[in-house]
Design an enzyme around this catalytic site. Sequence first.
Site, PDB file in Angstrom:
ATOM      1  N   ASP A   8      72.769  20.235 -60.736  1.00  0.00           N
ATOM      2  CA  ASP A   8      73.142  20.694 -62.078  1.00  0.00           C
ATOM      3  C   ASP A   8      74.409  21.533 -61.971  1.00  0.00           C
ATOM      4  OD1 ASP A   8      72.482  20.927 -64.968  1.00  0.00           O
ATOM      5  OD2 ASP A   8      72.398  23.048 -64.495  1.00  0.00           O
ATOM      6  N   GLU A  10      77.136  24.314 -64.312  1.00  0.00           N
ATOM      7  CA  GLU A  10      77.511  25.052 -65.514  1.00  0.00           C
ATOM      8  C   GLU A  10      79.024  25.020 -65.594  1.00  0.00           C
ATOM      9  OE1 GLU A  10      75.442  26.017 -67.739  1.00  0.00           O
ATOM     10  OE2 GLU A  10      73.612  25.712 -66.565  1.00  0.00           O
ATOM     11  N   ASP A  53      80.806  29.432 -77.058  1.00  0.00           N
ATOM     12  CA  ASP A  53      79.502  28.766 -77.107  1.00  0.00           C
ATOM     13  C   ASP A  53      78.946  28.530 -75.714  1.00  0.00           C
ATOM     14  OD1 ASP A  53      79.559  28.741 -79.844  1.00  0.00           O
ATOM     15  OD2 ASP A  53      80.260  26.659 -80.025  1.00  0.00           O
ATOM     16  N   HIS A  58      75.335  30.038 -70.601  1.00  0.00           N
ATOM     17  CA  HIS A  58      75.178  30.376 -69.178  1.00  0.00           C
ATOM     18  C   HIS A  58      75.329  31.857 -68.861  1.00  0.00           C
ATOM     19  CE1 HIS A  58      79.552  30.600 -68.974  1.00  0.00           C
ATOM     20  NE2 HIS A  58      79.676  29.323 -69.301  1.00  0.00           N
ATOM     21  N   HIS A 153      70.796  29.490 -69.088  1.00  0.00           N
ATOM     22  CA  HIS A 153      70.867  28.292 -68.253  1.00  0.00           C
ATOM     23  C   HIS A 153      71.611  28.659 -66.977  1.00  0.00           C
ATOM     24  CE1 HIS A 153      69.629  24.984 -71.060  1.00  0.00           C
ATOM     25  NE2 HIS A 153      69.787  25.980 -71.913  1.00  0.00           N
TER      26      HIS A 153
END
Length: 239
Positions: A8, A10, A53, A58, A153
Amino acid sequence: MSRLIVLDTETTGLSAENGDRIIELGCVELFNRKLTGNDLHIYFNPERESHEDALKVHGLTTDFLRDKPKFATLAQDVVDYLRDAELIIHNAAFDVGFLNKELELAGLPPLASFVGEVTDTLAMAKAVYPGKRNSLDALCDRFGVDRSNRTFHGAKLDAQLLADVYINLTRGQDALLIDVASNEPAHGAVVTIDLSAFELPVLVATEHELAAHEEVLVQLDKSSNGRTLFRQTAEKAVA
């Protein structure tokens, strides 16, 4: 025996082509579908601000990332870690697009040149649960994966959650919370179990389970225009 990397990222925003960059990479390694502990987690200095946003998602501020390494300085380490692995990614096109852009900026070839298959768990989930919410959060809730310590996240945490979701999604087994330091056989070891010593119970589906199963088949029939393989196979077996 397969090596899987659940991955994953960010990012500073949604568009790699318009200059957004990776600010965090989180990878969890599975070997023979079990956690190994050989994970990778890196924060990067993107040399730009995160969109408002994205920052809300994150929580990684410019001040926090200022002293972190640039992606290009560790790009070869990332390549070496990912090499020959199958990648498991939720909404894979997004992360692959960003990784390929970072590799391009670092003068390195794209992912497809050195990794195996890329499996998109979002596409898998949509096929299994058509018409349902299939975000990572929704899948965690569906499979009972604990995400109570997730405020923002984060790439490493989301990769850990996705590893658990992937095992549930592909086999329906319980969460893979295993002790990586336990006395597990070494990679590639074969364990032989004499099943004749066990009396295996026959589990019959309840009426509620049968009804739920039929509901899923109906949904699959609708999304596949009546071409559900499971139903076709069952009808042939009866005939």
